[in-house]
Design an enzyme around this catalytic site. Sequence first.
Site, PDB file in Angstrom:
ATOM      1  N   TYR A 228       0.815  -1.209   0.000  1.00  0.00           N
ATOM      2  CA  TYR A 228       0.000   0.000   0.000  1.00  0.00           C
ATOM      3  C   TYR A 228       0.856   1.270   0.000  1.00  0.00           C
ATOM      4  CZ  TYR A 228      -4.186  -2.739   0.760  1.00  0.00           C
ATOM      5  OH  TYR A 228      -5.222  -3.619   0.609  1.00  0.00           O
TER       6      TYR A 228
ATOM      7  N   LYS B  77       4.490 -14.553   4.549  1.00  0.00           N
ATOM      8  CA  LYS B  77       4.936 -15.278   3.356  1.00  0.00           C
ATOM      9  C   LYS B  77       6.457 -15.077   3.264  1.00  0.00           C
ATOM     10  CE  LYS B  77       3.460 -17.613  -0.215  1.00  0.00           C
ATOM     11  NZ  LYS B  77       2.698 -18.853  -0.221  1.00  0.00           N
TER      12      LYS B  77
ATOM     13  N   ASP C 211      -0.995 -18.901   3.263  1.00  0.00           N
ATOM     14  CA  ASP C 211      -1.890 -19.792   2.505  1.00  0.00           C
ATOM     15  C   ASP C 211      -2.417 -20.915   3.389  1.00  0.00           C
ATOM     16  OD1 ASP C 211       0.832 -20.169   2.366  1.00  0.00           O
ATOM     17  OD2 ASP C 211       0.875 -21.023   0.367  1.00  0.00           O
TER      18      ASP C 211
ATOM     19  N   ASP D 287      -5.905  -6.788   4.990  1.00  0.00           N
ATOM     20  CA  ASP D 287      -7.071  -6.345   4.241  1.00  0.00           C
ATOM     21  C   ASP D 287      -7.902  -7.557   3.815  1.00  0.00           C
ATOM     22  OD1 ASP D 287      -8.832  -4.807   2.823  1.00  0.00           O
ATOM     23  OD2 ASP D 287      -7.452  -4.312   1.213  1.00  0.00           O
TER      24      ASP D 287
ATOM     25  N   ASP E 203     -11.763  -9.456   5.582  1.00  0.00           N
ATOM     26  CA  ASP E 203     -13.020  -9.799   4.901  1.00  0.00           C
ATOM     27  C   ASP E 203     -13.309 -11.290   5.012  1.00  0.00           C
ATOM     28  OD1 ASP E 203     -12.989  -7.122   4.127  1.00  0.00           O
ATOM     29  OD2 ASP E 203     -13.860  -7.557   2.175  1.00  0.00           O
TER      30      ASP E 203
END
Length: 335
Positions: free
Chosen positions: A126, A173, A207, A231, A235
Site C-alpha cells: 500500500y 509469506k 496460505d 485487508d 473480509d
Amino acid sequence: MAKHTIVLVPGDGIGPEVTAAARRVMEAAGLQADWVELPAGASAVAEGYDDVLPQRTLAAIQAHKVALKGPVTTPVGKGFQSVNVQLRKKLNLYAAVRPVRNVPGVKTRFDGVDIVVVRENTEGLYSGIENEVTPGVVTSLKVATAVACDRIARYAFRYATRRHRKKITVFHKANIMKLTDGMFLNAARRVHEDEYPNIEYEEMIIDAGCMKLVQDPTRFDVLLMENLYGDLISDLCAGLVGGLGVVPGSNIGEDSAVFEAVHGSAPDIAGKDAANPLAVLMSGVMMLYHLHEDAVADRVRNAYEGVLTDGQVVTRDLGGTAGTKAFADAVIARL
Ligand code: NAI
C-alpha cells in the site's frame, strides 16, 4: 460526562445512511458530543473540493483526534489516491484493529469465533509506489521498515496483554518475500521473546493460515499481519461470522484514531435504506470505549445484542427485511 468533539465523515454510497443511524443510536444512549461533519471521497469532489481527502477534513481529525468515518468509494486503476490510504499515512494510523466475533441471532457455520485481526496499516504494497519500467512491464513496491514492523508487533502484544488474550499468530509469506515479510516476522519474534514471553506465539504461512481459518477459526485468537494480508483476511474473517455488515474496525495512531466498518460504500444498495448499520454502530462502540465512555458503550452494545437475539428486526444482509432506519429504531427502543 465530558463532552467530546467527534469528526463525522459520512463518506460515499451507504456511508451517510449508516453513519447517521449509528450517530442517532449513540446520542439516544446518552453520548454528549459535538459532531463536526466533513466530507471525504467522491462526495467531497462532487461538493467542489479539489481532493477526495480535503485538507479541512484532515485538519479537523488532527485537531479533534477522533473520527467516525463511513466508507468511501475509491476509483479503480485511475484518479485520486485512496482516501483511506492517505488518511492512514498522513495521520500515521499505523494499527488497524478488527474484532471478529459471532453475533447473537446470526447463525453461521462456526460458533465460538473470537478473533482480532491486527493489521499494519501504513506500508507494504500500500506504499502506492508503482512504476512503469517499460511499456508492458509495471512494478509495485512492497515496503517494510524496521520501525513500522516493530511498532505494530508491540501494538499487537500490548493489545493482547491488556485484553487478556492468550495467543498471537503471525500470518506471513517470508518463505518467498524473505526480506520484507522476514523483517515483519523477526520483529514479532523479538517482541515476543524479549517483552511478552507469556503470550503464546505462532507463525503460519498465510496460505496454510487461510485453509486453517476456514476449517476451524476457533483455534485463532489475535492475528497479526502486514497491510495487504490484513485487508484480505479481515473480509475472510467477516465471512465467518455473517459478513461485512457485522464487523467493526478502528485505525489507531499515536495521536488520532479513526473508527470505521470493514465494509465499503456498497454502491449496489446505496440510497435504498437497505444497508446494515450495525458494523458502523459497532465501530462507534469501539470509539466510545476509546473515549472512555464505557457506560454508553455498554448500553449501545446491550441494546443491539438484544435486537439481534430477539430476531424480530433483521436487516437484509442477514436474511431479514428491515431497513437501515428500522434497525436503528429497534436498537433505540431497546436502550
Ligand atoms: P463493499 O463492502 O462495498 O460491498 C461488498 C458487498 O457487501 C456488496 O454486495 C454490498 O452490498 C455488501 N455490503 C457491504 N456493506 C454492507 C452493509 N453495511 N449492509 C449490507 N450489505 C453490505 O465492497 P466493494 O463492492 O468491493 O467496494 C465498493 C467500494 O467501496 C469501492 O469503491 C471500494 O474501494 C470501497 N471500499 C471502501 C472502504 C472504506 O472506505 N473503508 C473499504 C472497502 C471498500
